[in-house]
Design a protein around this motif. Structure first.
Motif, PDB file in Angstrom:
ATOM      1  N   CYS A  19       3.645  13.870  42.066  1.00 50.73           N
ATOM      2  CA  CYS A  19       4.565  14.727  41.328  1.00 50.73           C
ATOM      3  C   CYS A  19       3.945  16.113  41.111  1.00 50.73           C
ATOM      4  O   CYS A  19       2.708  16.272  41.027  1.00 50.73           O
ATOM      5  N   GLU A  20       4.804  17.098  41.013  1.00 47.45           N
ATOM      6  CA  GLU A  20       4.326  18.467  40.761  1.00 47.45           C
ATOM      7  C   GLU A  20       3.657  18.577  39.408  1.00 47.45           C
ATOM      8  O   GLU A  20       2.771  19.399  39.208  1.00 47.45           O
ATOM      9  N   VAL A  58       3.669  16.509  47.913  1.00 44.91           N
ATOM     10  CA  VAL A  58       4.084  16.957  46.587  1.00 44.91           C
ATOM     11  C   VAL A  58       5.589  16.794  46.479  1.00 44.91           C
ATOM     12  O   VAL A  58       6.335  17.218  47.366  1.00 44.91           O
ATOM     13  N   CYS A  59       6.023  16.202  45.379  1.00 38.98           N
ATOM     14  CA  CYS A  59       7.445  15.894  45.198  1.00 38.98           C
ATOM     15  C   CYS A  59       7.914  16.383  43.844  1.00 38.98           C
ATOM     16  O   CYS A  59       7.125  16.602  42.906  1.00 38.98           O
ATOM     17  N   SER A  60       9.220  16.543  43.734  1.00 39.27           N
ATOM     18  CA  SER A  60       9.850  16.922  42.477  1.00 39.27           C
ATOM     19  C   SER A  60      10.160  15.658  41.685  1.00 39.27           C
ATOM     20  O   SER A  60      10.708  14.694  42.238  1.00 39.27           O
ATOM     21  N   CYS A  61       9.789  15.620  40.411  1.00 40.59           N
ATOM     22  CA  CYS A  61       9.975  14.435  39.563  1.00 40.59           C
ATOM     23  C   CYS A  61      10.677  14.827  38.290  1.00 40.59           C
ATOM     24  O   CYS A  61      10.687  16.007  37.890  1.00 40.59           O
ATOM     25  N   ASP A  62      11.271  13.866  37.621  1.00 41.22           N
ATOM     26  CA  ASP A  62      11.907  14.119  36.331  1.00 41.22           C
ATOM     27  C   ASP A  62      10.890  13.912  35.218  1.00 41.22           C
ATOM     28  O   ASP A  62       9.691  13.701  35.467  1.00 41.22           O
ATOM     29  N   GLU A 102       8.609  10.858  35.362  1.00 47.63           N
ATOM     30  CA  GLU A 102       7.778  10.794  36.562  1.00 47.63           C
ATOM     31  C   GLU A 102       8.462  10.029  37.698  1.00 47.63           C
ATOM     32  O   GLU A 102       7.805   9.453  38.567  1.00 47.63           O
ATOM     33  N   THR A 103       9.755  10.024  37.693  1.00 49.27           N
ATOM     34  CA  THR A 103      10.510   9.420  38.786  1.00 49.27           C
ATOM     35  C   THR A 103      10.726  10.465  39.876  1.00 49.27           C
ATOM     36  O   THR A 103      11.201  11.571  39.593  1.00 49.27           O
ATOM     37  N   ILE A 104      10.343  10.133  41.094  1.00 52.87           N
ATOM     38  CA  ILE A 104      10.425  11.091  42.198  1.00 52.87           C
ATOM     39  C   ILE A 104      11.889  11.339  42.537  1.00 52.87           C
ATOM     40  O   ILE A 104      12.673  10.415  42.747  1.00 52.87           O
ATOM     41  N   LEU A 105      12.241  12.645  42.600  1.00 47.33           N
ATOM     42  CA  LEU A 105      13.610  13.036  42.916  1.00 47.33           C
ATOM     43  C   LEU A 105      13.748  13.431  44.376  1.00 47.33           C
ATOM     44  O   LEU A 105      14.625  12.945  45.086  1.00 47.33           O
ATOM     45  N   PRO A 118      17.116  18.576  35.562  1.00 48.41           N
ATOM     46  CA  PRO A 118      16.193  18.760  36.710  1.00 48.41           C
ATOM     47  C   PRO A 118      16.837  18.474  38.058  1.00 48.41           C
ATOM     48  O   PRO A 118      16.371  18.951  39.069  1.00 48.41           O
ATOM     49  N   ARG A 119      17.866  17.666  38.104  1.00 49.38           N
ATOM     50  CA  ARG A 119      18.473  17.341  39.383  1.00 49.38           C
ATOM     51  C   ARG A 119      19.157  18.553  40.018  1.00 49.38           C
ATOM     52  O   ARG A 119      19.381  18.578  41.232  1.00 49.38           O
ATOM     53  N   PHE A 120      19.545  19.545  39.214  1.00 52.34           N
ATOM     54  CA  PHE A 120      20.195  20.760  39.735  1.00 52.34           C
ATOM     55  C   PHE A 120      19.251  21.968  39.649  1.00 52.34           C
ATOM     56  O   PHE A 120      19.675  23.114  39.714  1.00 52.34           O
TER      57      PHE A 120
END
Length: 799
Positions: free
Chosen positions: A493-494, A588-592, A595-598, A774-776
């Protein structure tokens, strides 16, 4: 004193009745007479008549020439002047029995059988002869048929079949026979039967009164005689002279009992077996005879003694009941040449009644001789197991096998490895001494065991051979470096940051080694020298074939760099030590907030290590393949056949042409030319029809003009074509429906594509996307960044 009734009574005497029946009639007549005379001798007068009659009897089977006088009826009102008429009715009236209507005499006109009908009921009545007026009420009387001995005894259930055990005692009941006699059992002795035996003596007897058949001799043996035919007679009249008789047959069978012990026909049996016979093969058979039947004749066999009791076994054939001698172990002519066995045969079912007649068993001796045979060589061991190190050079000795010929000739032996057991020919064997050697290096990781067979063949004799299993284990050598257990990439996660226990460790890697691990041998993990001092990640060796990867900083951004490659060196500390460098891919991934990877960006970022030579070769190969495909495509396009009609400008739109020709047939494919109609720009010039060839060329009618090419209107164009078709004398006489997909040009509607919408100015405010979560976030960043860049550009221009 007798009245007229006594005359009737006397007439019965002529009817052959018995004295007892006459006495019965007399008593009845006297009783009627006393009814007339009072106690003081006065005659009593009745207002009604009194019948003078009695019970009548007639004997059966009378065969005289004249009808039998049964009796006479007489009424008190009959004065003898003939004015009274007697009438008879009932069973047999008018057919069997007739009456004289004047005198009342009754006669039997037919022979009677008591066994068919024992009595007849009749009705008598006296009427006036002239008026047929009844003078008396009708009255019933009975005519009884008197029995005579005219039926012999019969056995309704004959002939009979009986069974009795052999060796039965005298007087043993076998069977009871029963005869019947149709004559009257209450009359004399005509139905009293007496039984006697006509055939079957002296073996059986019969009781005269009951008909029970019994044995008359002791120790009747079934094995000597099994069946007996007996004839029984039944005679009536108590067996006296003049009685009738009947006979029946009785077949008596003696059933078996166990009264005979088994017996071997011989006391000594000779058998032989070859030394090349294998265990389970039959050597010979013998059987003890027992004349008894069924279970009584069963014989069980067993070995009770002998020096071959461990080499042979005995079984019983379920069908023939023979004792079968089989090999239990293989025999050897060179070791022992003869064996002796003692066999016992006994009855399993013994009758206690005949136990004293025993013993119910017998013994026999079997002598078995061993025959010499040419046997194959024998290996010293049933199988061999050897070891050899992997990567050993060709010619390395693995081990030696040894076989010998056990026959008296002791022929030499040669060895070989059947190819089907060593297809890749890893091994060879010395044909003389049986030494196995390698022919090429062995790899334990590819095949840790080699299972082959070695064949030994004797030289001379019948060239018999034998095979033995050889198992060769390849000993491990540390020749494989350790490597990652899995090649999966790590997603990070970032928001990961150092110092947090839960977030600092992003991955735990595990190493495996194809070689066998020695006791207390472990792996060591280290970062490669080129990344040993990087500021992003660190490594911790867990000393348990695993290592943990930690982050050293925060602030990772997938927009800046979304992929990191971390080379790790792994050493197995073996002898010799082997090591390898394995690259761990970290994305590297975007997470909420949980810490769930989006989402993860797939654009790689190469660490300073750079691309490997293999990757560069792969990229160049792909480029070459793409260029070859393009060249091939262009060459194929050039070889295409040019169209029959060349248009001024190519229209690549899909043409939908629908028509319904009612004439011309299916092969008429050029009824019209759609080239001009497909694009109104091709209307310049006159295109003649191709379906027919006009004989005359008519000029274009004046007044029908053609619009210019640059100002063509579809509606005008179609109307022009219709007018030309209506006025054209060369047009075919059928209709043609044509639908065209040309949309025309010059539409005022603009493009609906959103590709150019980015460059247009818009007054919409996209700041609300920041509040959608965070999803948008990415969408908000794109629009927000663009707005900011536009504002910055405007500010620069203003300045």
């Amino acid at each position: 004193t007798l009245t007229k009734t006594s005359l009737s009574v006397l007439s019965y005497c002529f009817g052959y009745i018995s004295p007892s029946q006459v006495l019965e009639v007399c008593h009845l007549s006297l009783h009627r007479h006393r009814q007339k005379v009072g106690k003081e001798g006065q005659v009593l007068h009745r207002s009604k008549r009194g019948w003078v009659w009695n019970q009548f009897f007639v004997i059966e089977e009378y065969t005289g020439p004249d009808p039998v006088l049964v009796g006479r009826l007489h009424s008190d009102v009959d004065s003898g002047d003939g004015n009274i008429k007697y009438i008879l009715s009932g069973e047999g009236a008018g057919t069997i029995f007739v009456i004289d209507d004047k005198t009342g005499n009754i006669h039997a006109t037919k022979t009677l059988d008591r066994e068919e009908q024992a009595q007849y009921t009749l009705t008598a009545q006296a009427v006036a002869r002239d008026t047929n007026k009844p003078l008396e009420p009708p009255s019933e009387f009975i005519v009884k048929v008197q029995d005579i001995n005219d039926n012999p005894p019969e056995f309704p259930h004959g002939p009979y079949y009986a069974r009795v055990p052999e060796m039965s005692n005298v007087g043993t009941s076998v069977l009871q026979v029963t005869a019947t006699d149709a004559d009257d059992p209450t009359y004399g002795n005509s139905a009293r039967l007496v039984y006697s035996i006509l055939e079957g003596q002296p073996y059986f007897s019969v009781e005269p009164q009951t008909g029970i058949i019994r044995t008359a001799l002791p120790n009747m043996d079934r094995e000597a005689r099994q069946e007996y035919d007996v004839v029984i007679q039944a005679k009536d009249m108590g067996g006296h002279m003049g009685g009738l008789s009947g006979t029946t047959e009785v077949k008596i069978t003696l059933t078996d009992v166990n009264d005979n012990p088994p017996k071997f026909p011989q006391s000594v049996y000779s058998m032989s077996v070859s030394e090349d016979k294998v265990a389970g093969e039959e050597v010979g058979r013998l059987k003890a005879k027992d004349p008894d039947l069924g279970d009584n004749g069963l014989v069980n066999y067993r070995l009770i003694d002998g020096d071959g009791i461990n080499m042979f076994e005995l079984t019983t054939d379920s069908e023939t009941r023979e004792a079968v001698i089989k090999l239990k172990k293989m025999v050897d002519f060179e070791t022992k040449r003869s064996y002796t066995l003692k066999v016992e045969g006994s009855n399993p079912h013994i009758d206690p009644q005949f136990l004293a007649w025993g013993p119910y068993k017998d013994e026999a001796t079997i002598k078995i001789s061993v025959e010499d045979a040419d046997e194959p060589p024998v290996f010293i061991a049933p199988s061999y197991t050897f070891e050899v190190e992997e990567n050993a050079p060709p010619g390395t000795q693995v081990g030696r096998v040894h076989a010998k010929d056990t026959d008296v000739a002791n022929n030499p032996v040669r060895y070989m490895i059947p190819r089907y057991t060593d297809v890749e020919q890893f091994f060879s064997i010395n044909a003389e001494d049986g030494m196995i050697t390698t022919t090429k290096p062995l790899d334990r990781e590819t095949q840790p065991w080699h299972n082959i067979s070695v064949s030994a063949t004797e030289i001379g004799g019948h060239h018999q051979d034998t095979k033995v299993r050889v198992n060769i284990k390849v000993k491990d050598v540390n020749d494989n470096p350790p490597e990652f257990a899995t090649n999966n990439e790590v997603l990070m996660c970032e928001t990961v940051a150092p110092g947090k226990v839960r977030l600092s460790v992003i991955e735990t890697v595990t190493a495996v080694d194809k070689d066998e691990m020695a006791y207390r041998q472990h792996f060591t993990f280290n970062l490669a020298p080129e990344v040993a001092h990087n500021h992003n990640f660190s490594l911790k060796d867990n000393r348990e074939k695993t290592a943990s990867i930690y982050v050293l900083r925060k602030g990772f951004s997938r927009l800046t760099q979304d992929v990191y490659y971390l080379p790790i060196e792994i050493n197995d500390n073996g002898i010799p030590a082997m090591s390898s460098t394995n690259t761990l891919t970290i994305r590297v991934c975007s997470c909420d907030s949980k810490e769930t990877i989006l989402s993860c960006n797939v654009e790689p970022y190469v660490l300073p290590a750079g691309l490997s030579t293999g990757a560069l070769i792969a990229i160049l190969a792909c480029i070459v393949i793409l260029l070859a495909i393009v060249v091939l495509f262009v060459a194929l396009r050039r070889q295409k056949k040019e169209p029959l009609i060349v248009f001024e400008e190519e229209d690549i739109r899909e043409n939908i042409i629908t028509y319904d020709d009612e004439g011309g047939g299916e092969e008429d494919t050029e009824a019209f030319d759609i080239a001009t109609l497909q694009n109104p720009d091709g209307a310049n010039g006159f295109l003649p029809r191709k379906d027919i060839k006009p004989e005359l060329q008519y000029p274009i009618r004046p007044g029908i003009g053609r619009p210019a090419a640059n100002s063509v209107d579809v509606d005008d164009f179609i109307k022009t074509r219709i007018a030309e078709a209506d006025s054209d004398p060369t047009a075919p006489p059928y209709d043609s429906i044509q639908i065209y997909g040309y949309e025309g040009r010059g539409s005022l509607a603009g493009s609906l594509s959103s590709l150019e919408s980015v460059t247009t100015e818009s007054d919409l405010d996209y700041d609300y996307l920041q509040s959608w979560g965070p999803r948008f976030k990415k969408l908000a960043d794109l629009y927000g960044t663009k707005d900011c860049s536009i504002n910055d550009a405007d500010d620069g221009e203003d300045s």
